[in-house]
Design a protein around this motif. Structure first.
Motif: not given
Length: 527
Positions: A369-388
């Motif tokens: 659920d990264g796109g919800s930005r409810l967790n630290w791994w999603g709050r930086a946005g889609g590009e950073v999430y994908v890289r992580l």
């Protein structure tokens, strides 16, 4: 109406064409015929899912042309402000599936428009139409056309209600046309795993899953960490066990950094308790699955995920040993935060390696659920999430050589999709105040993910789709009606199913029994 958290968990959007008119997606949810060499397990020519045959036998669905439009004054529209709603009555001409489209403009914020349906009421009556059933959500970005489909309505008048959250919206037009259930083409999948050389056990499991997709739904239960409380409660209520045991690896990284007596954790603080329970479940013939609620307590003030990810990429740390990474921290080349992030991943690798040694394949759903930005791994946005995600994938698959993982991505937004070469299965969540329904809308749109993101080139490899967590279980009859047969449906843990003493909640008993004892549901005893 649910709180904003649940609204965000339900959000899914398909935006097409301009704001001047509504251009509907092709019938069958925009799923094109599969291309040569990409048609899946056995090039299923003329494939018709078991659920579709069941649907045609059980349901009276009569397809009729339908085209209804409600248009507001040009350039004026109808404004709905945050937490407000607007309703309109529509008389549906036949029991069939429909596509609801809107032209809308975001006036402020990033609005979420939740669509609900209730019974039509007399304008002079004080009755509000009773309980509303949520059908899905539109995520308004600028001015565009947005759709929710396929949605089933019986013949007769219904009241559609559009409720706005997180901003203000101007509605220009609302239209409804007839469409069809989820297309059988959705179930044409590629059996190639993302790992270039997967283990024989992973290949065998993935082939089995592909054969089931579109035919029957595999039962799955999320468990309280280091216990089988929910699974045993399900058995007590239904006489059957789920196929999939979904565990959470949250204790692995918590206890790796703290002694058990320094941090309060559930399940007795046993780091590898979940791994042992997974091994036992595999030995009983079940499928082992994990999510990873990656602890964020050590992300100190000032932690910037984008900077940490960038440092890891630039330094090539993903393919380096722990000793070498420590020397880089000591020399100031990378931060201690980078080291701790890699060490967390290495803890997961250690756990999974023990299962790989025993020939046990794993369904793995990290960074949910990264796109919800409810967790630290999603709050930086889609590009950073994908890289992580790519760092996590490459560290486990390439550096540690783990070939027993089948990767489930449930980022919830095309902007968070890591690409086909690092994803095997598409996951979605299904949380609602009431009936979760079949989630046919989400099933349709899971076909639109590919390596280029939310592409309108729909002739790509399709991946199986699963529900990784939900507030309830669907009626398999309704899933069949909508031809939305999810590969796996996971009921979430805790008070979604059991009380504090571990007994099944009274309200959940009939739901569990009807789901687990349905002919379209796969349980541990009839795999």
């Amino acid at each position: 109406m649910k709180n904003l958290f649940v609204v965000l968990m339900l959000v899914f959007v398909l935006g097409l064409s301009g704001c001047s008119d509504i251009s509907y997606p092709p019938r069958g949810s925009g799923i094109a015929e599969a291309g040569d060499g990409e048609t899946g397990l056995d090039n299923r020519a003329g494939f018709e899912s078991i659920t579709e045959k069941y649907r045609l036998k059980k349901f009276d669905i009569t397809e009729k042309s339908f085209d209804w439009t409600h248009e507001f004054e040009p350039e004026q529209g109808h404004w709905v402000f945050e937490n407000g709603d607007w309703s309109v009555d529509v008389k549906f001409n036949s029991p069939q599936h429909y596509c609801i489209g809107i032209n809308a403009v975001a006036l402020s914020g990033n609005p979420v428009v939740v669509l609900s349906v209730g019974e039509k009421v007399d304008d002079e009556s004080d009755d509000d139409g009773g309980e509303l059933t949520e059908l899905g959500a539109f995520y308004i970005t600028g001015g565009d056309s947005y759709f929710i489909e396929p949605v089933y309505f019986s013949e007769g008048e219904k009241r559609l209600t559009f409720t706005v959250f997180r901003g203000n919206v101007r509605f220009d037009k609302v239209s409804v046309v007839n469409t069809v259930a989820v297309s059988p083409e959705r179930f044409r999948t590629s059996v190639s795993l993302s790992h270039p050389t997967p283990s024989a056990e992973a290949v065998s499991l993935f082939e089995y899953l592909n054969r089931q997709f579109g035919s029957r739904v595999l039962s799955s239960q999320f468990c309280t960490v280091n216990t089988n409380a929910e699974i045993e409660a399900v058995y007590a209520a239904t006489g059957r066990y789920p196929v999939v045991r979904f565990g959470d690896l949250s204790l692995l990284t918590v206890d790796a950094r703290y002694n058990d007596d320094e941090v309060e954790v559930s399940g007795g603080g046993e780091r590898f308790g979940e791994i042992e329970l997974g091994r036992q479940w595999h030995n009983r013939g079940g499928i082992v699955a994990y999510t990873w609620t990656w602890d964020g307590t050590h992300r100190e003030d000032g932690f910037a995920l984008s900077e940490v990810v960038g440092a890891l990429e630039n330094s090539g740390v993903v393919m380096l040993s722990d000793e070498f990474i420590v020397s880089m921290v000591e020399s100031g080349e990378i931060s201690d935060s980078s080291l701790r992030l890699i060490r967390d991943i290495d803890e997961v690798a250690e756990a999974f390696s023990s299962l790989a040694s025993d020939g046990i394949p794993i369904l793995f759903n990290p960074l949910p659920d990264g796109g919800s930005r409810l967790n630290w791994w999603g709050r930086a946005g889609g590009e950073v999430y994908v890289r992580l995600w790519r760092i996590l994938y490459d560290r486990l698959a390439d550096y540690h050589g783990l070939d027993n993982i089948i990767w489930i991505w449930s980022g919830g937004s095309y902007q968070y999709y890591p690409g086909d070469n690092r994803v095997d299965i598409i996951g979605e969540s299904a949380f609602a105040d009431g009936d979760v329904g079949s989630q046919a809308v989400k099933m349709s749109y899971t076909a639109l993910y590919n390596s280029d993101g939310h592409s309108q080139n729909r002739n790509q490899r399709l991946k199986p789709a699963v529900i990784t967590g939900s507030s309830g279980l669907p009626s398999p009859d309704v899933m069949a009606r909508d031809n939305a047969c999810w590969l796996i449906w996971t009921l979430y843990r805790g008070d979604f199913v059991i009380d504090a003493q571990g007994a099944v909640l009274p309200d959940a008993k009939s739901m569990l029994d009807s789901f687990y004892n349905h002919e379209l549901t796969v349980c541990l005893d009839n795999m």
